[in-house]
Design an enzyme around this catalytic site. Sequence first.
Site, PDB file in Angstrom:
ATOM      1  N   LYS A   1       0.829  -1.206   0.000  1.00 44.82           N
ATOM      2  CA  LYS A   1       0.000   0.000   0.000  1.00 44.82           C
ATOM      3  C   LYS A   1       0.870   1.265   0.000  1.00 44.82           C
ATOM      4  CE  LYS A   1      -3.197  -2.636   2.855  1.00 44.82           C
ATOM      5  NZ  LYS A   1      -3.646  -2.834   4.241  1.00 44.82           N
TER       6      LYS A   1
ATOM      7  N   ARG B   1      -3.658  -6.500  14.265  1.00 43.67           N
ATOM      8  CA  ARG B   1      -2.817  -5.454  14.851  1.00 43.67           C
ATOM      9  C   ARG B   1      -3.315  -4.087  14.402  1.00 43.67           C
ATOM     10  NH1 ARG B   1      -0.453  -3.916  10.199  1.00 43.67           N
ATOM     11  NH2 ARG B   1       0.131  -5.515   8.676  1.00 43.67           N
TER      12      ARG B   1
ATOM     13  N   ARG C   1       2.191   7.536   2.065  1.00 42.85           N
ATOM     14  CA  ARG C   1       3.389   7.013   2.716  1.00 42.85           C
ATOM     15  C   ARG C   1       4.625   7.570   2.000  1.00 42.85           C
ATOM     16  NH1 ARG C   1       2.315   0.613   4.110  1.00 42.85           N
ATOM     17  NH2 ARG C   1       0.085   0.774   4.587  1.00 42.85           N
TER      18      ARG C   1
END
Length: 442
Positions: free
Chosen positions: A236, A291, A337
């Site tokens: 991603k 998580r 990101r």
Amino acid sequence: MQKILIANRGEIALRIIKTCHQMGIETVAIYSEADKEMPFVKAASKAVCVGEAPVIKSYLQVDKIIEIAKGEKVDAIHPGYGFLSENGAFAERAKMEGIIFIGPDAEIIKLMGDKIVSRKTMEKAGVPVVPGSGHGLKSIEEACSLSKQMNYPVMLKASSGGGGIGMVLCENEQALIKAFASTKSRALTYFGSDEVFLEKYITKARHIEVQVFGDQQGNIVHLFERDCSIQRRHQKVIEESPSPFLTEATRKKIYETALIAAKAVGYTNAGTIEFIVDEKENFYFLEMNTRLQVEHPVTEMITGIDLVEWQIRIAQGEPIPIRQSQITSTGHAIEFRLYAEDPVRFLPSPGKITKLDWNDTTDIRIDSGYQVGNTITPYYDPMIAKCIFHGDTREEVIKVAERFFNDLEIEGIKTNAPLFLNVLGNESFQHGNYTTNFLSNK
């Protein structure tokens, strides 16, 4: 809880430290020799060196981390994401030592970490799964036979691991034969098991995930979806919420299915149910991440909820603080990101950051683990920061993001900011018309 050890590094360690300190909880950071000057080390209440730079000698040292946790008399361990966050044996070991693991039970981590077993569990619960072998492949002959039945392309995947490392797209039999042995070998190296299986590769697909939370009282809620379809090599790169692709009818069905999936395993704490959605909006269970996700700030921006605080409160036995009907989504959020990466070859570009000027960050969230003078080493993921934008509309967010990346000043390293500008200026992206192949087609 009075004291929490953070078994991670960089921006996620800083992120957890921030919430802990707001809650009046002391923090213990662990750091490798390569990270001793990093901001997260200085931000923690206390920091302890865990070992040498390579992860196998530091952040993956279960015995050493547990030893530090016991020595510091911590109440709990927060694993962040990556490293040991989905290691059932680590969660089990912490529990044996009387230390709370901030995450689901070890049994659930192990169950959902095995992609084949998790597929079967979801099928039993009535959750649609991507067509595939449903079992570990015994030979290349079996793999070729099943692939012909499914019709190429297919995805060869490691049973015990996810992400780009654990999967290979095979367009034809020749590609499958070439990938079979190397994928099994890589799976053994990275995930401890060479078991691989097949899934039908869905073309023109969207990658949609639903954030879920469960508490020890049996309550389970969702916090809407994130569209993670902008990917490179199955990793991603850009995530957003709400998805510009889903109709409200499909969105509602995906939420309902995600809750069914979480309830099927008695899930507790933060988790993400990931789906592949085809062009007709048929959706299939892909995997569950047990998580906190890298892209969790997207959900925090649209809901106003601190997910790390929820994790901590649930881990210490508190119920989810609000009901499903009280969880609302406001506006639109997109996360980028930002990597130390060669924008042409898309390879890591480690080096010392000599200039880092975010310029005007009003109404922009920057989650970064670095500052000027820090060195991005080849030992760890080269992500510099997560840049998260939130506004009333998607169009508004895109404009702000485009202005931000045009003004961004970073020197000493190369970054993937040019890629973001290319995406933001793309008409298909602007109209929300993209799939998981979007970047590979550029």
